[in-house]
Design an enzyme around this catalytic site. Structure first.
Site, mmCIF file in Angstrom:
data_model
loop_
_atom_site.group_PDB
_atom_site.id
_atom_site.type_symbol
_atom_site.label_atom_id
_atom_site.label_comp_id
_atom_site.label_asym_id
_atom_site.label_seq_id
_atom_site.Cartn_x
_atom_site.Cartn_y
_atom_site.Cartn_z
ATOM 1 N N GLY A 39 -5.039 9.440 -0.805
ATOM 2 C CA GLY A 39 -3.796 8.864 -1.343
ATOM 3 C C GLY A 39 -2.840 10.020 -1.613
ATOM 4 O O GLY A 39 -3.004 10.740 -2.581
ATOM 5 N N ALA A 42 -4.154 13.389 -2.805
ATOM 6 C CA ALA A 42 -5.432 13.173 -3.494
ATOM 7 C C ALA A 42 -6.540 12.712 -2.551
ATOM 8 O O ALA A 42 -6.278 12.054 -1.544
ATOM 9 C CB ALA A 42 -5.229 12.117 -4.580
ATOM 10 N N ASP A 153 8.595 2.186 -5.629
ATOM 11 C CA ASP A 153 7.791 2.238 -4.403
ATOM 12 C C ASP A 153 6.905 0.999 -4.295
ATOM 13 O O ASP A 153 5.735 1.070 -3.922
ATOM 14 C CB ASP A 153 6.936 3.518 -4.363
ATOM 15 C CG ASP A 153 6.390 3.785 -2.952
ATOM 16 O OD1 ASP A 153 5.404 4.534 -2.830
ATOM 17 O OD2 ASP A 153 6.924 3.200 -1.987
HETATM 18 C C1 1D1 Z 1 -7.595 5.850 -6.625
HETATM 19 C C2 1D1 Z 1 -6.338 5.743 -5.811
HETATM 20 C C3 1D1 Z 1 -5.887 4.310 -5.562
HETATM 21 C C4 1D1 Z 1 -5.558 3.668 -6.874
HETATM 22 O O1 1D1 Z 1 -4.534 4.029 -7.447
HETATM 23 N N1 1D1 Z 1 -6.404 2.762 -7.431
HETATM 24 C C5 1D1 Z 1 -6.086 2.191 -8.740
HETATM 25 C C6 1D1 Z 1 -7.551 2.330 -6.754
HETATM 26 C C7 1D1 Z 1 -8.497 1.520 -7.365
HETATM 27 N N2 1D1 Z 1 -9.579 1.102 -6.665
HETATM 28 C C8 1D1 Z 1 -9.708 1.471 -5.358
HETATM 29 C C9 1D1 Z 1 -10.840 0.993 -4.580
HETATM 30 C C10 1D1 Z 1 -12.013 0.494 -5.042
HETATM 31 C C11 1D1 Z 1 -12.771 0.166 -3.930
HETATM 32 C C12 1D1 Z 1 -12.014 0.481 -2.832
HETATM 33 N N3 1D1 Z 1 -10.833 1.006 -3.247
HETATM 34 N N4 1D1 Z 1 -8.830 2.257 -4.715
HETATM 35 C C13 1D1 Z 1 -7.749 2.711 -5.408
HETATM 36 N N5 1D1 Z 1 -6.872 3.575 -4.787
HETATM 37 C C14 1D1 Z 1 -6.997 3.792 -3.322
HETATM 38 C C15 1D1 Z 1 -8.051 4.839 -2.980
HETATM 39 C C16 1D1 Z 1 -7.688 5.318 -1.601
HETATM 40 C C17 1D1 Z 1 -6.215 5.046 -1.414
HETATM 41 C C18 1D1 Z 1 -5.728 4.257 -2.605
#
Ligand code: 1D1
Length: 311
Positions: A39, A42, A153
């Site tokens: 992300g 990150a 965004d």
């Molecule tokens: C941690 C970064 C972002 C995010 O902001 N959150 C809250 C999130 C929560 N669960 C997930 C998640 C749980 C299971 C699959 N993804 N992913 C989140 N993402 C994704 C990760 C990769 C790109 C954005």
């Protein structure tokens, strides 16, 4: 016999040195879990707090990628704003700490990923499902705007779904807090498909209405299957936005009230766009099953959307 690769899989722990109020030094440990994806700067993983056993989503940013001041300022702003928010439809900011190499941001785990993945799988959503997601988005935006924060965004990829398919607004990397009544922002930022015309214009300044514009783009994308101004080339997308040039494809049946709501929101003039309350009371948000008017919308259980990870 046991696959040696599995047994040699190393367990990665990241730990935070904490000094307690009585001056004692303690250590909080998190066990890194499966890779969730990238992300921005990150690398994101599941992370288990070894004390509470709570599973979180960890955004791990290498400090070496934060050499440019702009990236540092953006991260500082994201943390400062997200940390201050608390709402049932906003991703919960759990904790942030750093060590010599990385900054660790711990967020609420949303195991059904985002509306972007849901649309990719389903092609498009029913009007009832869209009403339900829009109600949750508006709940998060009313709270956000009341806190003088503009997200800037808003897009399907920033709308996360937890295991119960509840919607959680995330990613405050481009968010900004207005310091005084009537303040206008000028920095041009956002994601091409969802960016409001006044942001592109860059002269007049923009405010909360840019989030309402993006909401209109998302409603169209959820009902039709792709955003209204999408083209293979960003410059052409920007031209379509400035010209307000989009159509409702013949082959996709959507109600007149849906078309009417989208058309009212996608107004080039920000002051002519409906407010969040006006969107909530628009016929599109109040048709479909005979939902008794007395029930507050929040009690409206959303229709079961096929959850993402049906493994
Ligand atoms: C941690 C970064 C972002 C995010 O902001 N959150 C809250 C999130 C929560 N669960 C997930 C998640 C749980 C299971 C699959 N993804 N992913 C989140 N993402 C994704 C990760 C990769 C790109 C954005």
């Amino acid at each position: 016999e046991k696959n040696t690769a599995e047994s040699s899989e190393q367990v990665v722990i990241f730990e935070e040195k904490i000094t307690k109020v009585n001056g004692e030094v303690g250590i909080k440990r998190y066990q890194r879990g499966k890779f969730l994806g990238k992300g921005g700067f990150a690398k994101c993983y599941e992370a288990t707090n070894l004390e509470t056993k709570k599973v979180l989503a960890a955004k791990i940013i290498a400090k070496s990628s934060l050499t440019k001041n702009r990236a540092r300022q953006k991260l500082i702003s994201e943390i400062k704003i997200h940390k201050s928010l608390q709402n049932t439809n906003i991703v919960q900011f759990e904790h942030v700490f750093e060590d010599h190499e990385n900054v660790y941001i711990l967020l609420e785990l949303c195991s059904n990923q985002t509306l972007n993945e849901l649309i990719k799988r389903r092609k498009r959503l029913t009007e009832i499902e869209v009403q339900c997601y829009v109600a949750q988005i508006i709940n998060s935006l009313k709270y956000l705007h009341a806190s003088n924060v503009i997200h800037r965004d808003l897009k399907l990829g920033n709308l996360f779904l937890n295991k119960s398919m509840e919607l959680k607004l995330g990613d405050f990397g481009l968010a900004t807090k207005l310091e005084f009544e009537g303040e206008k922002k000028r920095t041009i930022c956002g994601t091409p498909n969802y960016i409001a015309p006044e942001v592109l214009d860059g002269k007049v300044g923009h405010s909360f209405e840019v989030d309402v514009w993006s909401l209109g783009v998302m409603i169209y994308a959820m009902l039709i299957g792709k955003p209204p101004f999408e083209t293979p080339d960003v410059k052409t997308t920007y031209r379509k936005i400035r010209l307000n040039s989009y159509t409702f494809p013949e082959h996709v049946l959507i109600s007149d009230s849906a078309k009417n709501l989208i058309t009212r929101i996608l107004n080039l003039d920000p002051v002519k766009r409906p407010t969040l309350d006006e969107i909530m009371s628009h016929p599109f948000m109040n048709t479909g099953g005979s939902i008794p008017k007395t029930l507050p919308l929040s009690t409206l259980a959303c229709p079961p959307s096929a959850s993402y990870n049906k493994q």
